[in-house]
Design an enzyme around this catalytic site. Structure first.
Site, PDB file in Angstrom:
ATOM      1  N   ARG A  53      -6.778   2.880  12.323  1.00  0.00           N
ATOM      2  CA  ARG A  53      -5.531   3.615  12.131  1.00  0.00           C
ATOM      3  C   ARG A  53      -5.651   4.616  10.985  1.00  0.00           C
ATOM      4  O   ARG A  53      -5.987   4.248   9.865  1.00  0.00           O
ATOM      5  CB  ARG A  53      -4.432   2.595  11.794  1.00  0.00           C
ATOM      6  CG  ARG A  53      -3.135   3.192  11.389  1.00  0.00           C
ATOM      7  CD  ARG A  53      -2.187   2.110  10.872  1.00  0.00           C
ATOM      8  NE  ARG A  53      -0.945   2.698  10.422  1.00  0.00           N
ATOM      9  CZ  ARG A  53      -0.160   2.160   9.525  1.00  0.00           C
ATOM     10  NH1 ARG A  53      -0.463   1.002   8.979  1.00  0.00           N
ATOM     11  NH2 ARG A  53       0.951   2.761   9.173  1.00  0.00           N
TER      12      ARG A  53
ATOM     13  N   HIS B 192      10.224  -1.522   3.251  1.00  0.00           N
ATOM     14  CA  HIS B 192      11.319  -0.568   3.131  1.00  0.00           C
ATOM     15  C   HIS B 192      12.525  -0.921   3.989  1.00  0.00           C
ATOM     16  O   HIS B 192      13.518  -0.208   3.980  1.00  0.00           O
ATOM     17  CB  HIS B 192      10.814   0.836   3.517  1.00  0.00           C
ATOM     18  CG  HIS B 192       9.433   1.102   3.024  1.00  0.00           C
ATOM     19  ND1 HIS B 192       9.124   1.236   1.682  1.00  0.00           N
ATOM     20  CD2 HIS B 192       8.250   1.209   3.688  1.00  0.00           C
ATOM     21  CE1 HIS B 192       7.817   1.429   1.561  1.00  0.00           C
ATOM     22  NE2 HIS B 192       7.278   1.422   2.758  1.00  0.00           N
TER      23      HIS B 192
ATOM     24  N   ASP C 137      14.563 -11.517   0.199  1.00  0.00           N
ATOM     25  CA  ASP C 137      15.237 -12.781  -0.106  1.00  0.00           C
ATOM     26  C   ASP C 137      14.260 -13.953  -0.108  1.00  0.00           C
ATOM     27  O   ASP C 137      14.374 -14.862  -0.933  1.00  0.00           O
ATOM     28  CB  ASP C 137      16.359 -13.052   0.900  1.00  0.00           C
ATOM     29  CG  ASP C 137      17.582 -12.173   0.694  1.00  0.00           C
ATOM     30  OD1 ASP C 137      17.688 -11.497  -0.362  1.00  0.00           O
ATOM     31  OD2 ASP C 137      18.444 -12.155   1.596  1.00  0.00           O
TER      32      ASP C 137
ATOM     33  N   GLU D 194       3.468  -6.956  -4.896  1.00  0.00           N
ATOM     34  CA  GLU D 194       3.562  -6.015  -3.775  1.00  0.00           C
ATOM     35  C   GLU D 194       2.417  -5.020  -3.894  1.00  0.00           C
ATOM     36  O   GLU D 194       2.218  -4.429  -4.959  1.00  0.00           O
ATOM     37  CB  GLU D 194       4.902  -5.288  -3.841  1.00  0.00           C
ATOM     38  CG  GLU D 194       5.069  -4.196  -2.820  1.00  0.00           C
ATOM     39  CD  GLU D 194       6.366  -3.408  -2.997  1.00  0.00           C
ATOM     40  OE1 GLU D 194       6.394  -2.248  -2.569  1.00  0.00           O
ATOM     41  OE2 GLU D 194       7.353  -3.942  -3.562  1.00  0.00           O
TER      42      GLU D 194
ATOM     43  N   ILE E 157      -1.854   0.318   0.161  1.00  0.00           N
ATOM     44  CA  ILE E 157      -3.118   1.044   0.162  1.00  0.00           C
ATOM     45  C   ILE E 157      -2.872   2.501  -0.220  1.00  0.00           C
ATOM     46  O   ILE E 157      -3.579   3.073  -1.040  1.00  0.00           O
ATOM     47  CB  ILE E 157      -3.791   0.923   1.546  1.00  0.00           C
ATOM     48  CG1 ILE E 157      -4.139  -0.551   1.811  1.00  0.00           C
ATOM     49  CG2 ILE E 157      -5.017   1.828   1.646  1.00  0.00           C
ATOM     50  CD1 ILE E 157      -4.525  -0.857   3.251  1.00  0.00           C
ATOM     51  N   SER E 158      -1.834   3.085   0.360  1.00  0.00           N
ATOM     52  CA  SER E 158      -1.495   4.481   0.069  1.00  0.00           C
ATOM     53  C   SER E 158      -0.478   4.538  -1.069  1.00  0.00           C
ATOM     54  O   SER E 158       0.152   3.537  -1.409  1.00  0.00           O
ATOM     55  CB  SER E 158      -0.914   5.157   1.311  1.00  0.00           C
ATOM     56  OG  SER E 158       0.349   4.600   1.627  1.00  0.00           O
TER      57      SER E 158
ATOM     58  N   ARG F 166      10.061   5.660   2.306  1.00  0.00           N
ATOM     59  CA  ARG F 166       9.055   4.751   1.749  1.00  0.00           C
ATOM     60  C   ARG F 166       9.193   4.587   0.235  1.00  0.00           C
ATOM     61  O   ARG F 166       8.474   3.803  -0.374  1.00  0.00           O
ATOM     62  CB  ARG F 166       7.645   5.233   2.081  1.00  0.00           C
ATOM     63  CG  ARG F 166       7.343   5.200   3.562  1.00  0.00           C
ATOM     64  CD  ARG F 166       5.890   5.517   3.836  1.00  0.00           C
ATOM     65  NE  ARG F 166       5.649   5.847   5.216  1.00  0.00           N
ATOM     66  CZ  ARG F 166       5.443   4.957   6.189  1.00  0.00           C
ATOM     67  NH1 ARG F 166       5.442   3.676   5.923  1.00  0.00           N
ATOM     68  NH2 ARG F 166       5.229   5.365   7.420  1.00  0.00           N
TER      69      ARG F 166
END
Length: 138
Positions: A18, A78, A85, A96, A99-100, A109
């Site tokens: 991808r 997002h 929760d 969290e 990669i980008s 985003r």
């Protein structure tokens, strides 16, 4: 020995195929094998799902017994109040990762339902984002 879960959300099973200009050409499984060798003194567990409820179930499963969770929730970051929760409801700290650089991408985003309940956020360093998160737990 520390026990860390790397948890990947939707479409991350397509890494290596991808959008290689954004995500690279390495599959996550290939990358995971390399970090398991590099961090042999850490028990690393990997789980990926495209299903929101399965990700929540995994957080509940490890959220009181693991030393940390490195979580790339993909687009659920997002959109999912439920995942936010779930993180708020467990004791295991969650980092969290992306990669980008999500802040250099589309406006939607820029919002995270995970970040308010996470130990921290790492984004934009490619697959190295996972290792930076792992180092923070060590």
């Amino acid at each position: 020995m520390k026990k860390i879960l790397i948890l990947n959300g939707p479409n991350l099973n397509l890494l290596g195929k991808r959008e290689p200009t954004i995500y690279g050409t390495l599959t996550f499984e290939e990358y995971f094998e390399s970090i398991k060798k590099k961090y042999a003194d850490v028990e690393l567990v990997y789980y990926q799902s495209n299903v929101e409820g399965e990700l929540i179930n995994k957080l509940h499963e490890v959220g009181f017994s693991f030393d940390g969770v490195i979580f790339n929730a993909g687009a659920y970051t997002h959109t999912s109040v439920a995942i936010g929760d779930a993180i708020k409801g467990i004791e295991t700290p969650v980092i969290e990762v992306h990669i980008s650089n999500v802040h250099a991408r589309e406006e939607f985003r820029h919002v995270s339902y995970i970040a308010p309940n996470a130990k921290g956020v790492i984004a934009g360093f490619g697959l190295q984002s996972y290792e930076l998160a792992l180092e923070s737990f060590l």
